[in-house]
Design a protein around this motif. Structure first.
Motif, PDB file in Angstrom:
ATOM      1  N   SER A  24      -0.898  32.667 -36.123  1.00  0.00           N
ATOM      2  CA  SER A  24      -0.903  33.631 -35.030  1.00  0.00           C
ATOM      3  C   SER A  24      -2.085  34.560 -35.204  1.00  0.00           C
ATOM      4  CB  SER A  24       0.406  34.415 -34.988  1.00  0.00           C
ATOM      5  OG  SER A  24       0.621  35.100 -36.197  1.00  0.00           O
ATOM      6  N   GLY A  25      -2.551  35.089 -34.104  1.00  0.00           N
ATOM      7  CA  GLY A  25      -3.698  35.985 -34.145  1.00  0.00           C
ATOM      8  C   GLY A  25      -5.021  35.296 -33.870  1.00  0.00           C
ATOM      9  N   PHE A  26      -5.005  33.981 -33.786  1.00  0.00           N
ATOM     10  CA  PHE A  26      -6.200  33.231 -33.440  1.00  0.00           C
ATOM     11  C   PHE A  26      -5.768  31.829 -33.012  1.00  0.00           C
ATOM     12  CE2 PHE A  26      -6.732  30.301 -37.064  1.00  0.00           C
ATOM     13  CZ  PHE A  26      -5.854  30.872 -37.978  1.00  0.00           C
ATOM     14  N   THR A  27      -6.678  31.093 -32.429  1.00  0.00           N
ATOM     15  CA  THR A  27      -6.363  29.730 -32.015  1.00  0.00           C
ATOM     16  C   THR A  27      -7.052  28.741 -32.944  1.00  0.00           C
ATOM     17  OG1 THR A  27      -8.238  29.671 -30.487  1.00  0.00           O
ATOM     18  CG2 THR A  27      -6.125  30.422 -29.613  1.00  0.00           C
ATOM     19  N   LEU A  28      -6.468  27.548 -32.990  1.00  0.00           N
ATOM     20  CA  LEU A  28      -6.946  26.540 -33.930  1.00  0.00           C
ATOM     21  C   LEU A  28      -8.243  25.857 -33.488  1.00  0.00           C
ATOM     22  CD1 LEU A  28      -3.605  24.781 -34.880  1.00  0.00           C
ATOM     23  CD2 LEU A  28      -4.897  26.413 -36.247  1.00  0.00           C
ATOM     24  N   ASP A  29      -8.639  26.102 -32.246  1.00  0.00           N
ATOM     25  CA  ASP A  29      -9.764  25.353 -31.700  1.00  0.00           C
ATOM     26  C   ASP A  29     -11.051  25.530 -32.502  1.00  0.00           C
ATOM     27  OD1 ASP A  29      -8.838  24.935 -28.441  1.00  0.00           O
ATOM     28  OD2 ASP A  29      -7.869  26.460 -29.671  1.00  0.00           O
ATOM     29  N   TYR A  30     -11.212  26.694 -33.111  1.00  0.00           N
ATOM     30  CA  TYR A  30     -12.512  26.994 -33.713  1.00  0.00           C
ATOM     31  C   TYR A  30     -12.472  27.200 -35.219  1.00  0.00           C
ATOM     32  CZ  TYR A  30     -13.466  27.896 -28.813  1.00  0.00           C
ATOM     33  OH  TYR A  30     -13.581  27.774 -27.461  1.00  0.00           O
ATOM     34  N   TYR A  31     -11.285  27.187 -35.800  1.00  0.00           N
ATOM     35  CA  TYR A  31     -11.190  27.519 -37.207  1.00  0.00           C
ATOM     36  C   TYR A  31     -10.449  26.443 -37.977  1.00  0.00           C
ATOM     37  CZ  TYR A  31     -12.631  31.950 -35.324  1.00  0.00           C
ATOM     38  OH  TYR A  31     -13.316  32.921 -34.657  1.00  0.00           O
ATOM     39  N   ALA A  32     -10.869  26.243 -39.201  1.00  0.00           N
ATOM     40  CA  ALA A  32     -10.264  25.223 -40.041  1.00  0.00           C
ATOM     41  C   ALA A  32      -9.003  25.748 -40.707  1.00  0.00           C
ATOM     42  CB  ALA A  32     -11.256  24.770 -41.108  1.00  0.00           C
ATOM     43  N   ILE A  33      -8.104  24.832 -40.986  1.00  0.00           N
ATOM     44  CA  ILE A  33      -6.898  25.122 -41.755  1.00  0.00           C
ATOM     45  C   ILE A  33      -6.868  24.167 -42.940  1.00  0.00           C
ATOM     46  CG2 ILE A  33      -4.383  25.141 -41.786  1.00  0.00           C
ATOM     47  CD1 ILE A  33      -5.518  27.342 -40.063  1.00  0.00           C
ATOM     48  N   ALA A  34      -6.555  24.708 -44.090  1.00  0.00           N
ATOM     49  CA  ALA A  34      -6.489  23.897 -45.307  1.00  0.00           C
ATOM     50  C   ALA A  34      -5.139  24.064 -45.978  1.00  0.00           C
ATOM     51  CB  ALA A  34      -7.595  24.303 -46.281  1.00  0.00           C
ATOM     52  N   ASP A  72      -1.489  20.695 -33.784  1.00  0.00           N
ATOM     53  CA  ASP A  72      -1.046  20.769 -32.404  1.00  0.00           C
ATOM     54  C   ASP A  72      -1.571  22.099 -31.869  1.00  0.00           C
ATOM     55  OD1 ASP A  72       0.308  21.166 -30.001  1.00  0.00           O
ATOM     56  OD2 ASP A  72       2.097  20.145 -30.691  1.00  0.00           O
ATOM     57  N   ASN A  73      -2.669  22.043 -31.138  1.00  0.00           N
ATOM     58  CA  ASN A  73      -3.287  23.278 -30.660  1.00  0.00           C
ATOM     59  C   ASN A  73      -2.360  24.055 -29.735  1.00  0.00           C
ATOM     60  OD1 ASN A  73      -5.495  22.565 -32.143  1.00  0.00           O
ATOM     61  ND2 ASN A  73      -6.858  22.219 -30.416  1.00  0.00           N
ATOM     62  N   ALA A  74      -1.558  23.348 -28.959  1.00  0.00           N
ATOM     63  CA  ALA A  74      -0.656  24.013 -28.025  1.00  0.00           C
ATOM     64  C   ALA A  74       0.386  24.852 -28.771  1.00  0.00           C
ATOM     65  CB  ALA A  74       0.024  22.990 -27.132  1.00  0.00           C
ATOM     66  N   LYS A  75       0.779  24.383 -29.939  1.00  0.00           N
ATOM     67  CA  LYS A  75       1.766  25.100 -30.742  1.00  0.00           C
ATOM     68  C   LYS A  75       1.113  25.952 -31.818  1.00  0.00           C
ATOM     69  CE  LYS A  75       5.468  21.722 -30.090  1.00  0.00           C
ATOM     70  NZ  LYS A  75       6.443  20.825 -30.755  1.00  0.00           N
ATOM     71  N   ASN A  76      -0.209  25.897 -31.887  1.00  0.00           N
ATOM     72  CA  ASN A  76      -0.932  26.640 -32.927  1.00  0.00           C
ATOM     73  C   ASN A  76      -0.366  26.346 -34.314  1.00  0.00           C
ATOM     74  OD1 ASN A  76      -3.240  27.987 -32.128  1.00  0.00           O
ATOM     75  ND2 ASN A  76      -2.421  30.011 -32.587  1.00  0.00           N
ATOM     76  N   THR A  77      -0.150  25.085 -34.546  1.00  0.00           N
ATOM     77  CA  THR A  77       0.491  24.660 -35.796  1.00  0.00           C
ATOM     78  C   THR A  77      -0.268  23.489 -36.394  1.00  0.00           C
ATOM     79  OG1 THR A  77       2.668  25.364 -35.008  1.00  0.00           O
ATOM     80  CG2 THR A  77       2.624  23.796 -36.837  1.00  0.00           C
ATOM     81  N   VAL A  78      -0.412  23.527 -37.710  1.00  0.00           N
ATOM     82  CA  VAL A  78      -0.977  22.427 -38.472  1.00  0.00           C
ATOM     83  C   VAL A  78       0.124  21.834 -39.335  1.00  0.00           C
ATOM     84  CG1 VAL A  78      -2.607  21.823 -40.304  1.00  0.00           C
ATOM     85  CG2 VAL A  78      -3.312  23.341 -38.458  1.00  0.00           C
ATOM     86  N   TYR A  79       0.136  20.527 -39.409  1.00  0.00           N
ATOM     87  CA  TYR A  79       1.162  19.815 -40.169  1.00  0.00           C
ATOM     88  C   TYR A  79       0.543  19.075 -41.347  1.00  0.00           C
ATOM     89  CZ  TYR A  79       3.601  20.541 -35.763  1.00  0.00           C
ATOM     90  OH  TYR A  79       4.142  21.104 -34.641  1.00  0.00           O
ATOM     91  N   LEU A  80       1.323  18.908 -42.384  1.00  0.00           N
ATOM     92  CA  LEU A  80       0.950  18.056 -43.507  1.00  0.00           C
ATOM     93  C   LEU A  80       2.113  17.105 -43.749  1.00  0.00           C
ATOM     94  CD1 LEU A  80      -1.300  17.532 -45.611  1.00  0.00           C
ATOM     95  CD2 LEU A  80       0.079  18.877 -47.223  1.00  0.00           C
ATOM     96  N   GLN A  81       1.941  15.878 -43.290  1.00  0.00           N
ATOM     97  CA  GLN A  81       2.940  14.849 -43.516  1.00  0.00           C
ATOM     98  C   GLN A  81       2.711  14.252 -44.887  1.00  0.00           C
ATOM     99  OE1 GLN A  81       5.580  13.789 -41.520  1.00  0.00           O
ATOM    100  NE2 GLN A  81       6.128  12.572 -43.328  1.00  0.00           N
TER     101      GLN A  81
END
Length: 128
Positions: A24-34, A72-81
């Motif tokens: 929250s506070g930003f969108t995933l479109d432009y920033y990496a998640i690790a 999932d950009n719509a949910k602003n969520t990153v998953y690790l399966q």
């Protein structure tokens, strides 16, 4: 900016878990998640990341072929399966973003991931 990681738990060897990192506070479109992990008595290590710009991914050798990162950009969520889990995967798993001023430069393969924010950890325990 906030990151919330959840989805950890206790699983038997060979089992699967899916971790989620809600931002929250930003969108995933432009920033990496690790994703990083830290086992008892060990340093925090890089596991995987997904870039913001083109969705390119990286996996540590120890998880390649078993773990899959997605977003999932719509949910602003990153998953690790995480599949085919082994006892050596036992650790606290943390998600992080490079969105903002760097507070830590963490090794991720041959490069560094410039962490600006950490999420709280989620415990993954693989045991029979």
């Amino acid at each position: 900016v906030q990151l919330q990681a959840f989805g950890g738990g206790l699983v038997r060897p060979g089992g699967s878990l899916r971790l989620s990192c809600e931002v929250s506070g930003f969108t995933l479109d432009y920033y990496a998640i690790a994703w990083f992990r830290q086992a008892p008595g060990k340093e925090r290590e890089g596991v995987s990341y997904i870039s913001g710009s083109d969705g390119s991914t990286y996996y540590a050798d120890s998880v390649k072929g078993r773990f899959t990162i997605s977003r999932d950009n719509a949910k602003n969520t990153v998953y690790l399966q995480m599949n085919s889990l082994q006892p050596e995967d036992t650790a606290v798993y943390y998600c992080a973003t490079d969105r903002g001023a760097t507070i830590a430069a963490m090794e991720m393969g041959e490069r560094f991931f410039m962490v600006a924010y950490w999420g709280q950890g989620t415990q993954v325990t693989v045991s029979s």
